[in-house]
Design a protein around this motif. Structure first.
Motif, PDB file in Angstrom:
ATOM      1  N   GLY A  46       0.834  -1.169   0.089  1.00 14.06           N
ATOM      2  CA  GLY A  46      -0.131   0.134  -0.121  1.00 14.06           C
ATOM      3  C   GLY A  46       0.887   1.375  -0.094  1.00 14.06           C
ATOM      4  N   GLU A  47       0.354   2.255  -0.474  1.00 18.80           N
ATOM      5  CA  GLU A  47       1.112   3.531  -0.604  1.00 18.80           C
ATOM      6  C   GLU A  47       0.085   4.511  -0.185  1.00 18.80           C
ATOM      7  OE1 GLU A  47       4.202   4.089  -1.037  1.00 18.80           O
ATOM      8  OE2 GLU A  47       4.692   2.428  -2.206  1.00 18.80           O
ATOM      9  N   THR A  48       0.698   5.895   0.361  1.00 21.02           N
ATOM     10  CA  THR A  48       0.059   7.051   0.895  1.00 21.02           C
ATOM     11  C   THR A  48      -0.305   7.966  -0.390  1.00 21.02           C
ATOM     12  OG1 THR A  48       1.751   7.784   1.849  1.00 21.02           O
ATOM     13  CG2 THR A  48       0.312   6.484   2.942  1.00 21.02           C
ATOM     14  N   TYR A  49       0.710   8.094  -1.533  1.00 23.79           N
ATOM     15  CA  TYR A  49       0.396   9.042  -2.638  1.00 23.79           C
ATOM     16  C   TYR A  49      -0.870   9.018  -3.340  1.00 23.79           C
ATOM     17  CZ  TYR A  49       2.157   5.294  -5.587  1.00 23.79           C
ATOM     18  OH  TYR A  49       2.483   4.312  -6.359  1.00 23.79           O
ATOM     19  N   GLY A  50      -1.192  10.053  -3.898  1.00 19.44           N
ATOM     20  CA  GLY A  50      -2.476  10.126  -4.606  1.00 19.44           C
ATOM     21  C   GLY A  50      -2.193   9.425  -6.028  1.00 19.44           C
ATOM     22  N   ALA A  51      -3.167   8.892  -6.459  1.00 16.53           N
ATOM     23  CA  ALA A  51      -3.427   8.219  -8.045  1.00 16.53           C
ATOM     24  C   ALA A  51      -4.516   8.046  -8.514  1.00 16.53           C
ATOM     25  CB  ALA A  51      -2.659   6.855  -7.996  1.00 16.53           C
ATOM     26  N   ASP A  52      -4.787   8.029  -9.629  1.00 16.93           N
ATOM     27  CA  ASP A  52      -6.133   7.928 -10.086  1.00 16.93           C
ATOM     28  C   ASP A  52      -6.870   6.424  -9.601  1.00 16.93           C
ATOM     29  OD1 ASP A  52      -6.247  10.366 -11.261  1.00 16.93           O
ATOM     30  OD2 ASP A  52      -5.817   9.781 -13.103  1.00 16.93           O
ATOM     31  N   ALA A  53      -5.823   5.538  -9.452  1.00 18.00           N
ATOM     32  CA  ALA A  53      -6.455   4.165  -8.963  1.00 18.00           C
ATOM     33  C   ALA A  53      -7.359   4.132  -8.009  1.00 18.00           C
ATOM     34  CB  ALA A  53      -5.151   3.418  -8.821  1.00 18.00           C
ATOM     35  N   SER A  54      -7.409   4.985  -7.078  1.00 18.21           N
ATOM     36  CA  SER A  54      -8.207   4.833  -6.037  1.00 18.21           C
ATOM     37  C   SER A  54      -9.797   5.030  -6.472  1.00 18.21           C
ATOM     38  CB  SER A  54      -8.006   6.227  -4.981  1.00 18.21           C
ATOM     39  OG  SER A  54      -7.860   7.326  -5.667  1.00 18.21           O
ATOM     40  N   HIS A  55      -9.960   6.073  -7.519  1.00 16.78           N
ATOM     41  CA  HIS A  55     -11.473   6.223  -8.165  1.00 16.78           C
ATOM     42  C   HIS A  55     -11.654   4.653  -8.608  1.00 16.78           C
ATOM     43  CE1 HIS A  55     -10.807  10.329  -7.763  1.00 16.78           C
ATOM     44  NE2 HIS A  55      -9.908  10.468  -8.430  1.00 16.78           N
ATOM     45  N   TYR A  56     -10.981   4.175  -9.106  1.00 13.50           N
ATOM     46  CA  TYR A  56     -11.453   2.461  -9.979  1.00 13.50           C
ATOM     47  C   TYR A  56     -11.556   1.785  -8.724  1.00 13.50           C
ATOM     48  CZ  TYR A  56      -9.483   4.218 -14.165  1.00 13.50           C
ATOM     49  OH  TYR A  56      -9.149   4.946 -15.401  1.00 13.50           O
ATOM     50  N   ILE A  57     -10.751   1.707  -7.669  1.00 15.27           N
ATOM     51  CA  ILE A  57     -10.853   0.938  -6.532  1.00 15.27           C
ATOM     52  C   ILE A  57     -12.211   1.130  -5.868  1.00 15.27           C
ATOM     53  CG2 ILE A  57     -10.084   0.273  -4.395  1.00 15.27           C
ATOM     54  CD1 ILE A  57      -7.295   0.699  -5.327  1.00 15.27           C
ATOM     55  N   GLU A  58     -12.639   2.523  -5.957  1.00 21.20           N
ATOM     56  CA  GLU A  58     -13.854   2.991  -5.198  1.00 21.20           C
ATOM     57  C   GLU A  58     -15.110   2.430  -5.746  1.00 21.20           C
ATOM     58  OE1 GLU A  58     -14.097   7.094  -4.532  1.00 21.20           O
ATOM     59  OE2 GLU A  58     -12.280   7.095  -3.073  1.00 21.20           O
ATOM     60  N   ALA A  59     -14.805   2.279  -7.423  1.00 22.42           N
ATOM     61  CA  ALA A  59     -15.941   1.712  -8.380  1.00 22.42           C
ATOM     62  C   ALA A  59     -15.858   0.229  -8.210  1.00 22.42           C
ATOM     63  CB  ALA A  59     -15.802   2.286  -9.688  1.00 22.42           C
ATOM     64  N   GLY A  60     -15.017  -0.318  -7.410  1.00 23.90           N
ATOM     65  CA  GLY A  60     -15.151  -1.865  -7.530  1.00 23.90           C
ATOM     66  C   GLY A  60     -14.093  -2.352  -8.719  1.00 23.90           C
TER      67      GLY A  60
END
Length: 77
Positions: free
Chosen positions: A20-34
């Motif tokens: 896991g990392e703490t920097y920002g990335a667009d991947a967080s949006h995909y993860i939130e969408a499942g």
């Protein structure tokens, strides 16, 4: 993620465990969408996005080979 780990292992990497990392990335949006998501690329985040950043060409080539094999494996399944 298994396809990426397998491709990394095929090219001699022994460091394939997710981290896991703490920097920002667009991947967080995909993860939130499942949508399962992995951030992968050459170099180290500590060295990225700074003046005079650089990366070795062999690392770029190796990452490209891993991504190509990952895509082939993923599309076969």
């Amino acid at each position: 993620m298994t396809a990426l780990q397998d491709a990394m292992i095929e090219r001699g990497s022994s460091d394939t465990e997710p981290v896991g990392e703490t920097y920002g990335a667009d991947a967080s949006h995909y993860i939130e969408a499942g949508i399962p998501t992995v951030v992968f690329g050459p170099g180290r985040i500590e060295e990225a996005h700074f003046p005079d950043e650089s990366i070795s060409w062999p690392n770029v080539v190796a990452a490209g080979e891993v991504l190509a094999e990952t895509a082939r494996d993923f599309l076969r399944s």
